[in-house]
Design a protein around this motif. Structure first.
Motif, PDB file in Angstrom:
ATOM      1  N   PHE A 253      27.346  49.579  55.141  1.00 35.34           N
ATOM      2  CA  PHE A 253      28.630  49.693  53.915  1.00 35.34           C
ATOM      3  C   PHE A 253      28.984  48.126  53.891  1.00 35.34           C
ATOM      4  O   PHE A 253      28.917  47.686  52.684  1.00 35.34           O
ATOM      5  CB  PHE A 253      29.756  50.638  54.264  1.00 35.34           C
ATOM      6  N   PHE A 254      29.419  47.513  54.797  1.00 34.78           N
ATOM      7  CA  PHE A 254      30.087  46.301  54.417  1.00 34.78           C
ATOM      8  C   PHE A 254      29.026  45.109  54.182  1.00 34.78           C
ATOM      9  O   PHE A 254      29.170  44.273  53.446  1.00 34.78           O
ATOM     10  CB  PHE A 254      30.619  45.721  55.974  1.00 34.78           C
ATOM     11  N   MET A 255      27.651  45.312  54.841  1.00 40.61           N
ATOM     12  CA  MET A 255      26.716  44.458  54.512  1.00 40.61           C
ATOM     13  C   MET A 255      26.325  44.321  53.054  1.00 40.61           C
ATOM     14  O   MET A 255      26.198  43.608  52.415  1.00 40.61           O
ATOM     15  CB  MET A 255      25.362  44.667  55.386  1.00 40.61           C
ATOM     16  N   VAL A 256      26.240  45.736  52.588  1.00 35.91           N
ATOM     17  CA  VAL A 256      25.833  46.032  51.124  1.00 35.91           C
ATOM     18  C   VAL A 256      27.051  45.490  50.165  1.00 35.91           C
ATOM     19  O   VAL A 256      26.556  44.958  49.201  1.00 35.91           O
ATOM     20  CB  VAL A 256      25.548  47.734  50.737  1.00 35.91           C
ATOM     21  N   ALA A 257      28.218  45.613  50.496  1.00 34.03           N
ATOM     22  CA  ALA A 257      29.328  45.213  49.598  1.00 34.03           C
ATOM     23  C   ALA A 257      29.197  43.493  49.660  1.00 34.03           C
ATOM     24  O   ALA A 257      29.416  43.075  48.860  1.00 34.03           O
ATOM     25  CB  ALA A 257      30.800  45.486  50.232  1.00 34.03           C
ATOM     26  N   GLY A 258      28.932  42.955  50.897  1.00 35.25           N
ATOM     27  CA  GLY A 258      28.622  41.261  50.792  1.00 35.25           C
ATOM     28  C   GLY A 258      27.514  41.078  49.906  1.00 35.25           C
ATOM     29  O   GLY A 258      27.573  39.941  49.297  1.00 35.25           O
ATOM     30  N   TYR A 259      26.406  41.732  49.845  1.00 37.69           N
ATOM     31  CA  TYR A 259      25.253  41.454  49.398  1.00 37.69           C
ATOM     32  C   TYR A 259      25.632  41.273  47.768  1.00 37.69           C
ATOM     33  O   TYR A 259      24.912  40.788  46.928  1.00 37.69           O
ATOM     34  CB  TYR A 259      24.048  42.401  49.556  1.00 37.69           C
ATOM     35  N   ASP A 260      26.465  42.227  47.333  1.00 38.13           N
ATOM     36  CA  ASP A 260      26.870  42.117  45.869  1.00 38.13           C
ATOM     37  C   ASP A 260      27.591  40.911  45.551  1.00 38.13           C
ATOM     38  O   ASP A 260      27.924  40.696  44.315  1.00 38.13           O
ATOM     39  CB  ASP A 260      27.817  43.341  45.681  1.00 38.13           C
ATOM     40  N   ILE A 261      28.218  40.087  46.459  1.00 37.03           N
ATOM     41  CA  ILE A 261      28.979  38.959  46.037  1.00 37.03           C
ATOM     42  C   ILE A 261      28.119  37.892  45.851  1.00 37.03           C
ATOM     43  O   ILE A 261      26.958  37.534  46.357  1.00 37.03           O
ATOM     44  CB  ILE A 261      29.680  38.505  47.239  1.00 37.03           C
ATOM     45  N   ARG A 262      28.216  37.064  44.598  1.00 33.19           N
ATOM     46  CA  ARG A 262      27.400  36.132  44.208  1.00 33.19           C
ATOM     47  C   ARG A 262      28.246  34.726  44.813  1.00 33.19           C
ATOM     48  O   ARG A 262      28.872  34.126  43.922  1.00 33.19           O
ATOM     49  CB  ARG A 262      27.098  36.178  42.789  1.00 33.19           C
ATOM     50  N   LEU A 263      27.721  34.201  45.719  1.00 30.52           N
ATOM     51  CA  LEU A 263      28.336  32.977  46.268  1.00 30.52           C
ATOM     52  C   LEU A 263      28.284  31.692  45.141  1.00 30.52           C
ATOM     53  O   LEU A 263      29.520  31.041  45.280  1.00 30.52           O
ATOM     54  CB  LEU A 263      27.399  32.578  47.852  1.00 30.52           C
ATOM     55  N   PRO A 264      27.265  31.450  44.596  1.00 29.18           N
ATOM     56  CA  PRO A 264      27.411  30.083  43.851  1.00 29.18           C
ATOM     57  C   PRO A 264      28.569  30.354  42.801  1.00 29.18           C
ATOM     58  O   PRO A 264      28.855  29.155  42.371  1.00 29.18           O
ATOM     59  CB  PRO A 264      25.978  30.237  43.219  1.00 29.18           C
ATOM     60  N   LEU A 265      28.672  31.274  42.221  1.00 25.43           N
ATOM     61  CA  LEU A 265      29.935  31.329  41.247  1.00 25.43           C
ATOM     62  C   LEU A 265      31.134  31.350  41.947  1.00 25.43           C
ATOM     63  O   LEU A 265      32.324  30.989  41.269  1.00 25.43           O
ATOM     64  CB  LEU A 265      29.778  32.875  40.475  1.00 25.43           C
ATOM     65  N   LEU A 266      31.314  31.320  43.048  1.00 22.67           N
ATOM     66  CA  LEU A 266      32.687  31.445  43.844  1.00 22.67           C
ATOM     67  C   LEU A 266      33.365  29.782  44.039  1.00 22.67           C
ATOM     68  O   LEU A 266      34.444  29.729  44.316  1.00 22.67           O
ATOM     69  CB  LEU A 266      32.796  31.939  45.363  1.00 22.67           C
ATOM     70  N   VAL A 267      32.510  28.668  43.647  1.00 22.39           N
ATOM     71  CA  VAL A 267      32.948  27.681  43.785  1.00 22.39           C
ATOM     72  C   VAL A 267      33.661  26.859  42.656  1.00 22.39           C
ATOM     73  O   VAL A 267      34.118  25.975  42.428  1.00 22.39           O
ATOM     74  CB  VAL A 267      31.768  26.414  44.145  1.00 22.39           C
ATOM     75  N   HIS A 268      33.534  27.771  41.492  1.00 18.78           N
ATOM     76  CA  HIS A 268      34.299  27.285  40.126  1.00 18.78           C
ATOM     77  C   HIS A 268      35.710  27.134  40.373  1.00 18.78           C
ATOM     78  O   HIS A 268      36.370  28.205  40.759  1.00 18.78           O
ATOM     79  CB  HIS A 268      33.728  28.009  39.004  1.00 18.78           C
ATOM     80  N   ALA A 269      36.444  26.144  39.750  1.00 16.85           N
ATOM     81  CA  ALA A 269      37.697  26.073  40.028  1.00 16.85           C
ATOM     82  C   ALA A 269      38.693  27.259  39.293  1.00 16.85           C
ATOM     83  O   ALA A 269      39.510  27.702  39.787  1.00 16.85           O
ATOM     84  CB  ALA A 269      38.345  24.861  39.406  1.00 16.85           C
ATOM     85  N   ASN A 270      38.259  27.479  38.073  1.00 19.15           N
ATOM     86  CA  ASN A 270      38.676  28.652  37.242  1.00 19.15           C
ATOM     87  C   ASN A 270      38.742  29.930  38.123  1.00 19.15           C
ATOM     88  O   ASN A 270      39.566  30.902  37.961  1.00 19.15           O
ATOM     89  CB  ASN A 270      38.279  28.698  35.980  1.00 19.15           C
ATOM     90  N   VAL A 271      37.663  30.217  38.626  1.00 19.07           N
ATOM     91  CA  VAL A 271      37.106  31.468  39.548  1.00 19.07           C
ATOM     92  C   VAL A 271      38.313  31.520  40.601  1.00 19.07           C
ATOM     93  O   VAL A 271      38.905  32.559  40.840  1.00 19.07           O
ATOM     94  CB  VAL A 271      35.955  31.519  40.199  1.00 19.07           C
ATOM     95  N   LEU A 272      38.517  30.299  41.320  1.00 13.54           N
ATOM     96  CA  LEU A 272      39.333  30.494  42.435  1.00 13.54           C
ATOM     97  C   LEU A 272      40.615  30.521  42.023  1.00 13.54           C
ATOM     98  O   LEU A 272      41.748  31.111  42.712  1.00 13.54           O
ATOM     99  CB  LEU A 272      39.125  29.115  43.217  1.00 13.54           C
ATOM    100  N   LEU A 273      41.263  29.941  40.761  1.00 11.79           N
ATOM    101  CA  LEU A 273      42.539  29.747  40.358  1.00 11.79           C
ATOM    102  C   LEU A 273      42.896  31.343  40.084  1.00 11.79           C
ATOM    103  O   LEU A 273      43.755  31.871  40.194  1.00 11.79           O
ATOM    104  CB  LEU A 273      42.749  28.986  39.306  1.00 11.79           C
ATOM    105  N   SER A 274      41.949  32.135  39.251  1.00 15.03           N
ATOM    106  CA  SER A 274      42.369  33.291  38.757  1.00 15.03           C
ATOM    107  C   SER A 274      42.463  34.329  39.976  1.00 15.03           C
ATOM    108  O   SER A 274      43.219  35.257  40.128  1.00 15.03           O
ATOM    109  CB  SER A 274      41.245  33.987  37.954  1.00 15.03           C
ATOM    110  N   ALA A 275      41.418  34.028  40.959  1.00 15.72           N
ATOM    111  CA  ALA A 275      41.482  34.836  42.272  1.00 15.72           C
ATOM    112  C   ALA A 275      42.577  34.702  42.925  1.00 15.72           C
ATOM    113  O   ALA A 275      43.270  35.760  43.663  1.00 15.72           O
ATOM    114  CB  ALA A 275      40.282  34.606  42.890  1.00 15.72           C
TER     115      ALA A 275
END
Length: 357
Positions: A253-275
């Motif tokens: 379950f945890f591996m599949v949940a991680g697989y759904d995460i798109r790492l390249p998009l996480l480096v954007h400043a607006n993404v990190l600010l909203s999160a």
């Protein structure tokens, strides 16, 4: 199919590593490795097979939780759990939407982001709590009860999620609506139907479980109730195998949940600010839950910290909103950052709370 097999095998391998060897919470390791596999293997895994694998893993984890709750003399769903879940959802919804409206705008997208962030992950919470004890004074039964209550909220929100799309209408025959109705029916049947023989009990559980799977009921809800109902009738052989299965199968379950995460998009400043803003609202809502929880300070902190993690329902809701064009890929990445951040903070807070005892 080969990608799915690789995800499962890597997860099982990590599951054999003693938790004391890991410097960070195991769910965080599995989520991160799953996300890295998406980058390494590409996003080509069969979504149906991944869904089945994740469902089995989450069911196995919460089945063990249900057995534990039965052994401890607790129920998987209680009025206190519902009350705490309601407090957390209300505070997070109001405060989170206000913060996002201040940063971005007050629209359907911001509302969808906050609604997706409301449900607590029962699976991640259970895995994070295990190393810190599950007996009296740990807050474990309260946390699981509140997380199961959050599952109801999440399914209800999934019913409403498609309505956010332009021109959408409510459908009584939609999959989420059927899942919600089936969830209520199954919980009622689990609580009210009390078979006197072991054969009838297992027949009841099997029929309700098969019906729940067909109707799309949450694996967490089915697992915890099945485990709780059958705990007293499990034989010695099943009890011997349960810890091993409960240790290894949930890694899928945890591996599949991680697989759904798109790492390249996480480096954007607006993404990190909203999160970050959602995480702030989440922390404040958990503080409100801690204040409302009876018990000493360590129990209050454990309950608040244990209910931090977002997970399977957040990901499911994010996908629905993404497919409905309410959320963009960037918005989806915000919620995945919240999943990672909340899991990490929850694990660290629980560890610090245990060291402070």
């Amino acid at each position: 199919m080969s990608e799915t097999v690789m995800i499962v095998l890597v997860g099982l391998a990590i599951g054999t590593i003693p938790q004391r060897w890991l410097r960070i919470p195991e769910p965080m390791v599995l989520l991160a490795v799953g996300a890295l596999l998406r980058v390494t293997l590409g996003a080509n895994a069969n979504t149906t097979s991944l869904s089945i694998v994740a469902y089995v893993g989450l069911f196995a984890l919460l089945f063990g939780v249900g057995v534990e709750l039965s052994d401890l003399g607790h129920r998987p769903l209680t009025p206190r759990g519902l009350g705490l879940a309601s407090i957390g959802a209300t505070v997070l919804g109001i405060l989170g939407f206000g913060l996002l409206a201040w940063q971005r705008s007050a629209g359907l997208t911001e509302l969808a982001l906050i609604l997706s962030a409301i449900p607590t992950s029962a699976g991640i919470a259970a895995r994070l709590l295990r190393p810190h004890g599950t007996g009296e004074g740990s807050g474990y039964p309260i946390i699981i009860s509140a997380a199961v209550a959050d599952d109801f909220f999440g399914i209800a929100l999934l019913v409403l999620a498609p309505l956010f799309a332009a021109g959408a209408t409510f459908g009584l025959t939609s999959s989420p609506t059927i899942a919600l109705a089936a969830s209520l029916a199954i919980v009622g049947a689990m609580l009210l139907i009390r078979p006197k023989t072991t054969a009838l009990l297992f027949t009841k559980v099997m029929v309700l479980t098969i019906g729940g799977v067909i109707c799309g009921v949450s694996a967490a809800l089915l697992g915890v109730f099945d485990g709780h109902e059958t705990a007293a009738r499990l034989g010695a052989p099943a009890r011997r195998w349960l810890p091993l299965l409960e240790r290894l199968l949930p890694t899928m379950f945890f591996m599949v949940a991680g697989y759904d995460i798109r790492l390249p998009l996480l480096v954007h400043a607006n993404v990190l600010l909203s999160a970050g803003l959602i995480l702030i609202a989440l922390l404040i809502s958990r503080l409100a839950i801690s204040v409302a929880t009876p018990g000493d300070l360590h129990v209050r902190i454990a309950v608040g910290a244990g209910m931090l993690a977002r997970g399977e329902v957040t990901i499911a809701m994010a996908l629905v909103f993404l497919q409905s064009a309410v959320l963009s890929n960037t918005d989806y990445a915000i919620l995945m950052a919240v999943v990672l951040g909340s899991t990490l903070v929850s694990g660290l807070a629980l560890r610090l709370n245990r060291l402070a005892r």
